[in-house]
Design a protein around this motif. Structure first.
Motif, PDB file in Angstrom:
ATOM      1  N   TYR A  73       0.858  -1.191   0.000  1.00 28.83           N
ATOM      2  CA  TYR A  73       0.000   0.000   0.000  1.00 28.83           C
ATOM      3  C   TYR A  73       0.887   1.232   0.000  1.00 28.83           C
ATOM      4  O   TYR A  73       2.087   1.149   0.265  1.00 28.83           O
ATOM      5  N   LYS A 133       2.844   4.633   0.860  1.00 34.39           N
ATOM      6  CA  LYS A 133       3.494   5.142   2.068  1.00 34.39           C
ATOM      7  C   LYS A 133       3.109   6.605   2.254  1.00 34.39           C
ATOM      8  O   LYS A 133       3.183   7.403   1.319  1.00 34.39           O
ATOM      9  N   LEU A 135       4.627   0.241   1.069  1.00 34.34           N
ATOM     10  CA  LEU A 135       5.012  -0.608   2.198  1.00 34.34           C
ATOM     11  C   LEU A 135       4.277  -1.936   2.068  1.00 34.34           C
ATOM     12  O   LEU A 135       3.140  -1.969   1.584  1.00 34.34           O
ATOM     13  N   GLU A 151       0.341  -6.865   8.200  1.00 33.41           N
ATOM     14  CA  GLU A 151      -0.262  -6.991   9.542  1.00 33.41           C
ATOM     15  C   GLU A 151      -0.649  -8.420   9.914  1.00 33.41           C
ATOM     16  O   GLU A 151      -0.484  -8.839  11.059  1.00 33.41           O
ATOM     17  N   ARG A 171       2.345 -10.320  11.002  1.00 33.63           N
ATOM     18  CA  ARG A 171       2.830  -9.923  12.322  1.00 33.63           C
ATOM     19  C   ARG A 171       1.868 -10.387  13.411  1.00 33.63           C
ATOM     20  O   ARG A 171       2.260 -10.733  14.507  1.00 33.63           O
ATOM     21  N   MET A 172       0.583 -10.435  13.088  1.00 24.80           N
ATOM     22  CA  MET A 172      -0.391 -10.932  14.068  1.00 24.80           C
ATOM     23  C   MET A 172      -0.117 -12.406  14.366  1.00 24.80           C
ATOM     24  O   MET A 172      -0.316 -12.891  15.471  1.00 24.80           O
ATOM     25  N   ASN A 178       2.761 -13.681  14.374  1.00 26.20           N
ATOM     26  CA  ASN A 178       4.131 -13.777  14.901  1.00 26.20           C
ATOM     27  C   ASN A 178       5.090 -14.468  13.952  1.00 26.20           C
ATOM     28  O   ASN A 178       5.999 -15.190  14.380  1.00 26.20           O
ATOM     29  N   PHE A 216      14.444  -7.578   7.870  1.00 24.73           N
ATOM     30  CA  PHE A 216      14.458  -6.201   7.372  1.00 24.73           C
ATOM     31  C   PHE A 216      15.221  -6.140   6.052  1.00 24.73           C
ATOM     32  O   PHE A 216      16.372  -6.572   5.966  1.00 24.73           O
ATOM     33  N   GLN A 220      17.138  -4.029   3.539  1.00 26.51           N
ATOM     34  CA  GLN A 220      17.838  -2.737   3.559  1.00 26.51           C
ATOM     35  C   GLN A 220      17.483  -1.866   2.363  1.00 26.51           C
ATOM     36  O   GLN A 220      17.317  -0.659   2.502  1.00 26.51           O
ATOM     37  N   GLN A 229      13.925  -0.843   2.775  1.00 24.33           N
ATOM     38  CA  GLN A 229      13.732  -0.254   4.102  1.00 24.33           C
ATOM     39  C   GLN A 229      12.397  -0.688   4.710  1.00 24.33           C
ATOM     40  O   GLN A 229      11.661   0.107   5.291  1.00 24.33           O
ATOM     41  N   TRP A 245      10.044  -4.412   6.328  1.00 24.35           N
ATOM     42  CA  TRP A 245      10.109  -5.764   6.884  1.00 24.35           C
ATOM     43  C   TRP A 245       9.324  -6.730   6.005  1.00 24.35           C
ATOM     44  O   TRP A 245       8.169  -6.492   5.680  1.00 24.35           O
TER      45      TRP A 245
END
Lengths: 90, 380, 272
Positions: free
Chosen positions: C102, C104, C199, C203, C206-207, C209, C214, C216, C219, C221
């Motif tokens: 989406y 930035k 980006l 989510e 990450r929810m 886990n 990362f 570079q 920039q 995750w």
């Protein structure tokens, strides 16, 4: 730049000045700043703003962005009415 | 200067540090294994009530409410701690529960706590959207309420720092060195410290802390789930709570409804959310507040109650001379923290309890051997 | 509660390609897409390409759930899905996260004034809703997609100025955006576009886990994955949320991931 005119999180009305207040208190993680300013506690959970918070932490504390953990994401990512949840239990 | 180390920067550790930092010859360091407010303090519903079934808990919470009423002044905080005193409305389910309410109110009134029974009409006036056919009777105390846990914690943090307290986050206790029955050194993930006093306020991890010292601290972590809705227009003034149905709901100042349930008595450090909780709580809440059906759930999370065998706190010296422990708050650590801080200071300075009516023996870790203590009945 | 072999989260070309492969392999699949239509960002560039996948999906095996998003993921791959009004509870054996990316946001004073748009929002307004927000525009940001320039030119919108992020001082306007102050002077336009890259929409990962790494260069995750499977068993990833690539590469990613999922499910079944 006037930090209090930069809106970081429109849902919780968090400004850049609020973020910097935390940085000046010595906090270095996204989770700390989230709890003290409520950034990331709105409906989008930081989707639109956490990268900006990470940028500020990185610049202020001279930490690499790869060393700054993103915040943990919790259910829900969108909203569900109570009645829909109750219906399901039936 | 005597060196004090406090393990855990949650609300109990913060109040301990705050009170001890007012003493002249103490050098205080607080360590926490995670980020600020990673534990129960940062997760709790932050309800504050004085309506308990035991004298001990009534007095601990009364002392604390009086502190919070002037919290900004005590802590020299420029912002507001958002102490909303709109009361706790407790709902009974049957005659037996109702009789317990009567008993509790008599005790509370005798201690200066202004609780009373309400008629159904009075309840309806207080909470117009309530279904008054869905409970038996109600008790209410207008001085109970709700605080903002983040603001209170921030206020304490700033006040402590002003008084010279040092905070280290992401630093975990790994071991202790004991000499002649005293903790002499503390070894963490980052350094080794010489200490004169060690204070354990590590919430549901205090048991593990005790293990390092060969002390059995009889607490266990119980997962409690909670949710917040989208902000809605002002519709509920007091906190509404039912012990028999095991849930609570309140509206916080910026609009969302916060609601939660009791735990299932399993010992777990897990703080994972479940779908079953959403289904269960929505059903309980819509039963009593049927017009809330369209209110939308925004977020859910969980936290640990550190449970003690009689559901009363342990604020106590231990068999290790300079190790004081404060834990087992069983879901009310936040609301009695001002009292906890003062009592920890009393223990460290070898004083009698400075809170009138409170006997430190009743909070001692030794009471479980005697089994004469009163169990707290009014809880979710 | 509904039961599936596979839930694909995200109906862009990656998810669509995955759905085609899943239906070819006869896997009982649910494709969840939060938009009203399928195709993600590719809708703005090549609707025909999107439809070429939609046509190949076998509806005997694949259920499509549009206008819904995955709201929560729980233990044992139970999902809660909603359109904001309902609650759909799903138990699945595997998940493919193909949620894409989406736009930035960038932060600057008065960035919340009306008539300031992210570049993808602008493309959606013009391409999907035929709305022209004004006759002239300023673009600020460090990553300007050529499709953005082309779309503006084709809509007869004059590009007054393109500004680097670092030159921007602030936006101004009484109640709506009127112009910007930069290190090189003040400029005005009908509306402002922010175009600073994307980006990954991570989510859900990450929810769950999932272990993240990362990148570079970007920039950002991204999830750690081996053969499309993340560090969480049964959770797979493909498309731009896995790594930024072009549409063709993502299409290949989607179908390859489903082949890997098919093997994984076979292994799981075999173990029982």
């Amino acid at each position: 730049m006037e930090k209090n005119k930069i809106i970081i999180c429109p849902y919780e009305e968090v400004t850049m000045a609020d973020i910097h207040k935390c940085l000046e208190m010595g906090f270095t993680t996204v989770e700390d700043i989230k709890r003290l300013t409520r950034v990331g506690m709105g409906p989008c959970q930081g989707r639109d703003c956490i990268h900006i918070v990470v940028d500020e932490i990185s610049k202020f504390n001279h930490i690499k962005k790869s060393d700054i953990e993103l915040m943990h994401i919790r259910p829900n990512l969108a909203n569900i009415p109570l009645k829909a949840l109750m219906e399901h239990k039936k | 200067m005597k060196k004090v180390m406090i393990i855990g920067a949650g609300i109990s550790g913060l109040f301990a540090a705050f009170n001890l930092s007012k003493e002249k010859d103490l050098d205080i360091t607080v360590i926490d294994k995670g980020y600020f407010l990673n534990g129960a303090t940062g997760r709790n519903g932050a309800g504050i009530r004085m309506q308990w079934s035991s004298k001990l808990n009534c007095l601990l919470s009364k002392y604390s409410v009086e502190f919070f009423e002037n919290g900004e002044e005590h802590l020299k905080y420029k912002d507001s701690i958002e102490f909303k005193q709109k009361g706790y409305l407790l709902l009974s389910n049957d005659e037996e529960e109702h009789q317990q309410f009567i008993k509790n109110i008599k005790l509370q009134n005798s201690l200066g706590i202004p609780s009373k029974l309400l008629t159904k009409d009075e309840v309806k006036k207080l909470v117009p959207i309530i279904d008054e056919t869905k409970f038996y009777s109600a008790a209410f105390c207008h001085k109970d309420g709700h605080l903002n846990p983040f603001k209170v914690s921030e206020a304490l943090f700033l006040a402590c720092k002003e008084n010279g307290v040092k905070f280290h986050f992401y630093e975990e206790l790994e071991d202790v060195k004991i000499q002649t029955n005293k903790v002499s050194k503390v070894i963490t993930s980052k350094a080794t410290y010489e200490v004169d006093y060690l204070i354990g306020t590590a919430g549901s991890f205090t048991k593990e802390l005790g293990v390092l010292m060969n002390i059995d601290i009889p607490v266990y972590p119980e997962k409690h789930e909670i949710l917040a809705t989208m902000p809605v227009s002002k519709m509920i003034e007091p906190m509404i709570m039912s012990f028999s149905k095991n849930f609570y709901i309140q509206q916080v100042p910026h609009g969302p409804l916060i609601m939660g349930e009791g735990g299932n008595h399993h010992s777990t450090h897990s703080q994972d959310s479940s779908i079953e909780f959403l289904e269960s709580i929505s059903s309980k809440v819509l039963n009593i507040l049927p017009t809330l059906g369209d209110v939308k759930v925004q977020r859910q999370w969980a936290g640990s109650y550190d449970m003690s065998p009689d559901r009363n706190p342990i604020i106590s010296k231990t068999k290790i001379e300079n190790f004081i422990v404060a834990c087992g708050f069983s879901g009310r650590g936040f609301m009695i923290a001002p009292a906890t801080g003062v009592l920890i200071r009393d223990l460290l300075l070898n004083q009698e309890s400075s809170i009138e009516g409170i006997n430190l023996e009743d909070l001692s870790i030794n009471r479980f051997e005697q089994r004469t203590n009163e169990v707290e009945l009014s809880f979710v | 509660m509904l039961h599936y072999d596979l839930v694909i989260i995200g109906g862009g070309v990656t998810g669509l390609s995955a759905a085609v492969e899943a239906s070819n392999l006869k896997m009982k699949t649910l494709l969840v897409e939060q938009g009203f239509t399928l195709g993600g960002h590719t809708r703005f560039f090549n609707e025909g390409y999107v439809q070429s996948f939609v046509r190949k999906i076998n509806n005997n095996y694949v259920d499509l759930l549009l206008n819904h998003s995955v709201v929560g993921v729980y233990d044992d791959l139970v999902l809660s899905i909603s359109d904001g009004n309902d609650f759909v509870k799903v138990q699945t054996k595997s998940i493919l996260v193909s949620t894409g990316s989406y736009q930035k946001r960038i932060s600057f004073p008065n960035n919340d004034l009306p008539n300031i748009y992210g570049y993808l929002t602008l493309l959606e307004m013009i391409k999907l809703h035929q709305v022209k927000p004004g006759n002239n525009v300023i673009i600020v940001g460090d990553e300007i997609h050529e499709m953005l320039i082309e779309t503006l030119e084709n809509s007869d919108i004059n590009i007054v100025k393109i500004i680097d992020k670092t030159d921007l001082i602030e936006a101004y306007g009484d109640e709506v955006y009127q112009g910007i102050t930069t290190k090189k002077g003040n400029f005005q336009s009908d509306f402002l576009i922010v175009s600073d890259g994307n980006l990954p929409h991570n989510e859900i990962l990450r929810m769950l886990n999932c272990e993240m790494v990362f990148d570079q260069e970007e920039q950002s995750w991204f999830p750690k994955s081996v053969d499309y499977m993340t560090s969480i068993k049964g959770v797979f990833v493909a498309g731009n949320v896995k790594s930024f690539k072009n549409a063709e590469e993502n299409v290949f990613d989607g179908s390859s991931a489903v082949k890997a999922i098919f093997n994984y499910l076979g292994e799981m079944h075999g173990k029982k």
